[in-house]
Design a protein around this motif. Structure first.
Motif, mmCIF file in Angstrom:
data_model
loop_
_atom_site.group_PDB
_atom_site.id
_atom_site.type_symbol
_atom_site.label_atom_id
_atom_site.label_comp_id
_atom_site.label_asym_id
_atom_site.label_seq_id
_atom_site.Cartn_x
_atom_site.Cartn_y
_atom_site.Cartn_z
ATOM 1 N N LYS A 199 0.825 -1.203 0.000
ATOM 2 C CA LYS A 199 0.000 0.000 0.000
ATOM 3 C C LYS A 199 0.861 1.256 0.000
ATOM 4 N N THR A 200 0.520 2.196 -0.882
ATOM 5 C CA THR A 200 1.254 3.449 -0.926
ATOM 6 C C THR A 200 1.037 4.270 0.346
ATOM 7 N N LYS A 201 2.022 5.001 0.738
ATOM 8 C CA LYS A 201 1.919 5.856 1.929
ATOM 9 C C LYS A 201 0.958 7.015 1.710
ATOM 10 N N TYR A 202 0.568 7.260 0.470
ATOM 11 C CA TYR A 202 -0.336 8.369 0.172
ATOM 12 C C TYR A 202 -1.812 7.953 0.183
#
Length: 344
Positions: A199-202
Motif C-alpha cells: 500500500k502506498t503511503k499516500y
C-alpha cells in the motif's frame, strides 16, 4: 432536424454537456433541465443563457412532449429509474455511467428498450471515441499484430479524497477499462482476480491502493490492469495490446518536448477532463448525428451497460474474497447483436 434535449442532473458533468451542446456542437438544443438541487438547475440556465424550462423532477421533464432526448447526468443510483421512465415514454436517452448500479437494474432497462422495439439508449463510455483507442482498434481489426494474446493497461490518478474507497477503484475507475477493452478485442470476460500490492503511503484507511486486476476472456486473452489513484505524478492512462505478430500501444497525450537544464521532458496531464475532452465532444456529436441520420444511437448500448455492471460486480467480489471470480453473463439478445460503433 434539431434534437431537443432535456438534461437530468446539472452538476459538473451535466453543465459540461449543456455547454458542449449549446456552444460547441451542432444539431442539438437544450430546452429543459432539472436537478434535485433546483438552484443548480437555475444556475445552469442562467450561465448558458438557455431558453429552457426548469422542471421540478425528471418525471415532469420526461412528460414534456417537446423533449426528444433525455440526457441523464444525475447521481448514479438515480439513473435506472430515470432511464426506464424515459424509454417507456419512447424518448432517446444518453446516460452517463453507470447505466444502473446493479446488473438487475441494467436488465430492466434492456427489457424496457426491447419492449419498445428499437434502440433508444446510449451509455456514456467516452473512451470508445478517443482517437488513441480508435487507432488501437484499427490496428487490431486490421490484423497489424495478429491475434491479441495479452493486454497491459494502467489507470493512474494523482490523488483522491478520503471519501474514495477500495470498491470505487472498480465502480468509478476501472469501469472505463472494463468497457473499452471489451470493445477493443470484442471478447466477453470469463473471470477476474485482484491482487493488492504494498500500500502506498499516500493512501488512507478506507482505501487499498494500488490494485492489480487480472481478467481472462473467453478466448483466453489475459488482461492486466493496474489501478493506482494516488500516484502523485499526474493523470496517466496506458494500454498495450500484445499479439502473436506484434505489439500496439496507446499513444501518449500530445505534448511538446522540452530540452532545458540538461533534461528532456514533456508535460503529463493532471486532470482527466482534459485527457478526454475531445472524446466527450465527438461522443455527443456522434450521438446527435446517428439519431438524426439513422434514427438510433450508434454508441455503447444498454447491453454494454449490463456487461459493465456484471463485470464490475465480479471485480468487487474478487476484491473481497481474494479468489478468482467467474463472470456470468446472460446470452446476448438478438436485439443487441448489431455491433454498432466500431471505428469512427
Amino acid at each position: 432536424m434539431t434534437l431537443r434535449f432535456g438534461v437530468v442532473g446539472t452538476g459538473a458533468i451535466g453543465k459540461e454537456h449543456i455547454n458542449r451542446i449549446t456552444n460547441k456542437l451542432s444539431g442539438g438544443k437544450v430546452i429543459a433541465v432539472t436537478d434535485v438541487n433546483q438552484e443548480s438547475a437555475k444556475q445552469a440556465v442562467e450561465a448558458y443563457q438557455l431558453d429552457a424550462v426548469i422542471y421540478p423532477d425528471d418525471k415532469a421533464l420526461i412528460a414534456d412532449p417537446n423533449v426528444d432526448v433525455v440526457l441523464v447526468s444525475s447521481w448514479g443510483p438515480a439513473h435506472e429509474e430515470t432511464v426506464v421512465a424515459a424509454v417507456e415514454a419512447g424518448k432517446y436517452v444518453f446516460c452517463e455511467k453507470p447505466l444502473a448500479t446493479t446488473a438487475a437494474g441494467c436488465l430492466r432497462i434492456v427489457e424496457a428498450e426491447m419492449k419498445q422495439g428499437r434502440k433508444l439508449v446510449q451509455v456514456g463510455f467516452m473512451r470508445r471515441y478517443d482517437s488513441g483507442y480508435i487507432q488501437l482498434k484499427q490496428a487490431i481489426e486490421g490484423n497489424e499484430i495478429g491475434e491479441p494474446l495479452m493486454i497491459r493497461a494502467a489507470h493512474r490518478n494523482p490523488q483522491v479524497g478520503e471519501s474514495y474507497t477500495t470498491d470505487m477503484a472498480v465502480t468509478d475507475t476501472l469501469i472505463h477499462e472494463i468497457d473499452v477493452l471489451h470493445w477493443l478485442i470484442d471478447d466477453d470476460y470469463k473471470s477476474v482476480q485482484v491482487h493488492f500490492p504494498r500500500k502506498t503511503k499516500y493512501s488512507h484507511a478506507n482505501l487499498q491502493d494500488p490494485q492489480l486486476f487480472t481478467i481472462t476472456t473467453n478466448r483466453g486473452i489475459v488482461i492486466s490492469v493496474e489501478v493506482f489513484v494516488n500516484c502523485q505524478y499526474g493523470y496517466d492512462i496506458q494500454c498495450e495490446v500484445i499479439g502473436d505478430e506484434g505489439i500496439v500501444k496507446l499513444p501518449e497525450f500530445q505534448s511538446v518536448v522540452l530540452r532545458k537544464n540538461q533534461k528532456l521532458s514533456s508535460t503529463i496531464l493532471n486532470d482527466w477532463k482534459y485527457r478526454f475532452m475531445d472524446a466527450y465532444n465527438v461522443e455527443i456529436q456522434d450521438f446527435i448525428d446517428s439519431i438524426t441520420k439513422d434514427g438510433k444511437p450508434n454508441g455503447p448500448t444498454s447491453w454494454d451497460g449490463y456487461i459493465a455492471a456484471v463485470t464490475s460486480d465480479a471485480c468487487v467480489k474478487a476484491q473481497q474474497t481474494g479468489e478468482e471470480e467467474l463472470i456470468h453473463l446472460q446470452e446476448r439478445p438478438a436485439f443487441y447483436s448489431e455491433k454498432g460503433l466500431q471505428i469512427i
